[in-house]
Design an enzyme around this catalytic site. Structure first.
Site, mmCIF file in Angstrom:
data_model
loop_
_atom_site.group_PDB
_atom_site.id
_atom_site.type_symbol
_atom_site.label_atom_id
_atom_site.label_comp_id
_atom_site.label_asym_id
_atom_site.label_seq_id
_atom_site.Cartn_x
_atom_site.Cartn_y
_atom_site.Cartn_z
ATOM 1 N N CYS A 385 -40.634 -3.805 -85.093
ATOM 2 C CA CYS A 385 -39.362 -3.256 -85.613
ATOM 3 C C CYS A 385 -39.391 -1.754 -85.355
ATOM 4 C CB CYS A 385 -39.245 -3.512 -87.110
ATOM 5 S SG CYS A 385 -39.472 -5.222 -87.579
ATOM 6 N N GLY A 387 -37.240 0.748 -84.117
ATOM 7 C CA GLY A 387 -36.225 1.796 -84.183
ATOM 8 C C GLY A 387 -36.310 2.637 -85.445
ATOM 9 N N CYS A 508 -41.330 1.316 -96.394
ATOM 10 C CA CYS A 508 -41.154 2.599 -97.085
ATOM 11 C C CYS A 508 -40.479 2.314 -98.420
ATOM 12 C CB CYS A 508 -40.385 3.617 -96.248
ATOM 13 S SG CYS A 508 -38.714 3.149 -95.849
HETATM 14 C C1 LIG Z 1 -38.046 0.625 -91.242
HETATM 15 S S1 LIG Z 1 -37.210 0.641 -89.743
HETATM 16 C C2 LIG Z 1 -38.504 0.955 -88.597
HETATM 17 C C3 LIG Z 1 -38.842 2.407 -88.472
HETATM 18 C C4 LIG Z 1 -39.691 2.708 -87.249
HETATM 19 N N1 LIG Z 1 -40.904 1.921 -87.235
HETATM 20 C C5 LIG Z 1 -40.030 4.166 -87.107
HETATM 21 O O1 LIG Z 1 -41.139 4.568 -87.496
HETATM 22 O O2 LIG Z 1 -39.196 4.912 -86.592
HETATM 23 C C6 LIG Z 1 -36.871 -1.050 -89.481
HETATM 24 C C7 LIG Z 1 -36.230 -1.345 -88.145
HETATM 25 O O3 LIG Z 1 -36.204 -2.766 -88.014
HETATM 26 C C8 LIG Z 1 -35.058 -3.107 -87.298
HETATM 27 N N2 LIG Z 1 -34.824 -4.558 -87.505
HETATM 28 C C9 LIG Z 1 -34.093 -5.169 -88.463
HETATM 29 N N3 LIG Z 1 -34.116 -6.506 -88.288
HETATM 30 C C10 LIG Z 1 -34.893 -6.741 -87.207
HETATM 31 C C11 LIG Z 1 -35.281 -7.909 -86.515
HETATM 32 N N4 LIG Z 1 -34.874 -9.114 -86.927
HETATM 33 N N5 LIG Z 1 -36.061 -7.778 -85.429
HETATM 34 C C12 LIG Z 1 -36.471 -6.558 -85.009
HETATM 35 N N6 LIG Z 1 -36.120 -5.411 -85.615
HETATM 36 C C13 LIG Z 1 -35.343 -5.507 -86.700
HETATM 37 C C14 LIG Z 1 -34.003 -2.206 -87.858
HETATM 38 O O4 LIG Z 1 -32.915 -2.108 -86.971
HETATM 39 C C15 LIG Z 1 -34.792 -0.906 -87.999
HETATM 40 O O5 LIG Z 1 -34.649 -0.144 -86.845
#
Ligand SMILES: C[S@@+](CC[C@H](N)C(=O)[O-])C[C@H]1O[C@@H](n2cnc3c(N)ncnc32)[C@H](O)[C@@H]1O
Length: 575
Positions: A385, A387, A508
């Site tokens: 995950c 983004g 977080c």
């Molecule tokens: C807590 S953020 C991650 C932050 C990132 N690791 C960073 O340090 O910049 C969670 C991310 O998971 C993504 N996300 C949500 N559902 C998901 C899925 N089913 N598969 C993959 N990514 C997903 C969201 O779009 C978001 O960007």
């Protein structure tokens, strides 16, 4: 208003006034009222034209002058309330569009963010000043104006008369003359008692018998009660005393310090510190926990050349520590006779290309085969995950140093674009960005990765300092929806991990429903995983040992104890 009148010691706008570009002429530009601003009647002293024919017989009315930073803060509040906007996205654009800079920008930022964070406290105060009229009976615009006035009086130490008169002027501009009297009267009532007196009073209203600490602290520290209760439970589950709760809640109301990561192999921390001093005049000191962290008192990191080139980034030390812990966690050797493709990421290339309708040999594909020599059994890393890519960039930099590759997966295409930007300084051939649902990845690439990060989508209750409005937006119902997603992502991560490989489950949020409960469920349901001692791993990588880590196996960091976001970390090894 004289400039000295509205000084905000709290915001560092020592001269108090909005100078030059900080002044607007009172037009309700961009307020969404669509009525061209305040009506002239009753809105200011009349001005006679000096002997200019018909002008003499038709007196001009002057629009009330309004302070541009205050107007910007008001508009942020309205957009947050009206269009579910995020304050930290709306405000920078407003400041830029209106050329509000320097101290005025600092004043607008503190006014908008502080008002949003402390909205619950101010509502408790305001409801004591409206002669029994419930706040729900006020127009939402008027309520926001009152909150802004209350924050200037009680949270920013703007002299009361300036806070009241400026807020009344703003009211006339954005809401017309009708509510100005009410705003004036209510804010005068607020100003009659100081902050300590108000905290005492609203605490007693919330907890008349002195038996309900959660209700009292919720009112005084401005948190919804369900969040206060959950944070208390999380502190206790982490072996911390309940009387730390007040400190934790207070820490949520403090703006976080500016923390940067000097991405390993891309820029040295010392060189970044010198760049910060050169570019912004700030002294940056090494972080307490992460060897790659620098902490500065202020400044805008996005202006630094190293940040623009993605060799460094703004990143909380807690986020750095959990990524470093994944990279340091002990792997077990792959199963004897286990057969799997050599790079693992080659399959990711194919999966990404399938999704994007491209050929995996497209010109913009990194040449993964160019990565350095890969240590046996530690060559393929996955960020499920990813983004917007803060942890992917740190992991990618480490992976490059260690001759491994990183697949950075993200479901939202625009966020995957942010990941590409974040990892752009990592030499080609190390990081591959994939757009896809992480829940499917385990099935698509079973047993392919040595180290996997699940930085799960969560309520963000550990990062309330950064997201001023989020405590009012989140609800307990979010936990149910997110819990199902978190469980599926963790199960997929385990499936994508080879036997002996490690998964870091990170949130977080310290909420137990998103942390221990998810991990304990996985241990029960999945069967082929064991818990590692994450506290021991964090101790082994931290510059100094974060206090109160306890005996593990989980790590829970805290804003009041560690100055980080309340990051949770569990390390699971596939058996
Ligand atoms: C807590 S953020 C991650 C932050 C990132 N690791 C960073 O340090 O910049 C969670 C991310 O998971 C993504 N996300 C949500 N559902 C998901 C899925 N089913 N598969 C993959 N990514 C997903 C969201 O779009 C978001 O960007």
């Amino acid at each position: 208003m004289s400039p000295a009148d509205s000084g905000s010691r709290g915001s560092g706008r020592g001269d108090g006034g909005s100078r030059g570009a900080g002044r607007a002429d009172g037009g309700a530009r961009g307020t969404g009222r669509g009525d061209g601003g305040p009506r002239a009647s009753g809105s200011g002293p009349r001005r006679q034209g000096p002997g200019r024919g018909s002008d003499q017989s038709r007196p001009r009315r002057r629009r009330p002058k309004v302070d541009a930073p205050r107007l910007a803060a008001y508009e942020v509040l309205r957009q947050v309330a009206g269009s579910d906007a995020y304050a930290n996205l709306v405000l920078p654009n407003l400041l830029r569009d209106r050329d509000i800079t320097g101290r005025d920008a600092g004043f607008a930022t503190e006014l908008a963010y502080g008002t949003l964070r402390l909205q619950g406290r101010y509502d408790a105060v305001l409801s004591q000043c409206t002669n029994g009229r419930p706040l729900s009976a006020l127009d939402p615009e008027v309520l926001d104006l009152l909150r802004l006035g209350a924050h200037q009086i009680l949270g920013m130490r703007v002299p009361a008369h300036a806070a009241v008169s400026e807020t009344v002027a703003l009211t006339r501009t954005v809401a017309g003359p009708a509510p100005a009297g009410l705003v004036n009267a209510v804010l005068r009532a607020v100003a009659r008692t100081d902050l300590a007196g108000w905290l005492e009073r609203i605490g007693e209203v919330a907890d008349p018998d002195g038996t309900n600490q959660v209700a009292r602290l919720s009112a005084t520290t401005s948190h919804p009660e369900w969040i206060t209760r959950a944070l208390r439970q999380s502190l206790l589950a982490d072996g911390r005393p309940a009387d730390e709760l007040g400190d934790l809640l207070d820490a949520d109301n403090e703006p976080p310090r500016v923390t940067l990561v000097a991405r390993p192999g891309l820029v040295a921390p010392q060189d970044l510190a010198e760049e910060i001093a050169r570019e912004s005049g700030q002294t940056a000191v090494p972080g307490r926990w992460s060897p790659f962290a620098l902490v500065a008192a202020g400044g805008d990191p996005s202006r630094l050349p190293s940040v623009r080139r993605a060799r460094a980034g703004a990143q909380d030390e807690g986020s750095q520590l959990v990524a470093l812990a994944l990279a340091a966690a002990p792997l077990a050797p792959p199963d004897e006779g286990e057969q799997r493709p050599t790079a693992g990421v080659d399959d990711a290339d194919r999966a990404t290309a399938r999704q994007a309708g491209e050929s995996p040999s497209g010109a913009d594909q990194p040449h993964l085969s160019q990565a350095g020599e890969r240590p046996a059994g530690d060559r393929a890393w996955l960020d499920l995950c990813a983004g917007p890519g803060g942890k992917a960039a740190l992991l990618g930099a480490l992976a490059h140093e260690r001759g491994a590759t990183l697949l950075a997966n993200e479901v939202a295409p625009h966020r995957a674009g942010l990941v590409r930007g974040s990892v752009s300084a990592v030499p080609d051939g190390t990081v591959q960005v994939r757009v896809g649902d992480g829940r499917d990845l385990g099935e698509e690439m079973p047993g392919r990765f040595d180290r996997v990060l699940v930085d799960a989508p969560c309520t963000g209750l550990g990062a309330l300092r950064r997201r001023p409005e989020s405590r009012w937006r989140r609800t307990p119902a979010d936990l149910t929806q997110l819990g199902a997603l978190q469980r599926s992502l963790l199960a997929s991560a385990v499936e994508a991990t080879r036997v002996g490989g490690v998964v870091a489950y990170v949130t977080c949020s310290p909420h137990l429903a998103e942390t221990r409960t998810v991990v304990e469920d996985a241990l029960r349901r999945l069967g082929d995983v064991e818990l590692l001692d994450a506290a021991a791993v964090v101790r082994s990588i931290a510059v100094t040992e974060p206090p109160g880590l306890g005996d593990g196996p989980f790590v829970q960091l805290w804003p009041h104890a560690h100055g980080t976001d309340a990051m949770f970390l569990a390390l699971l090894r596939r058996t």
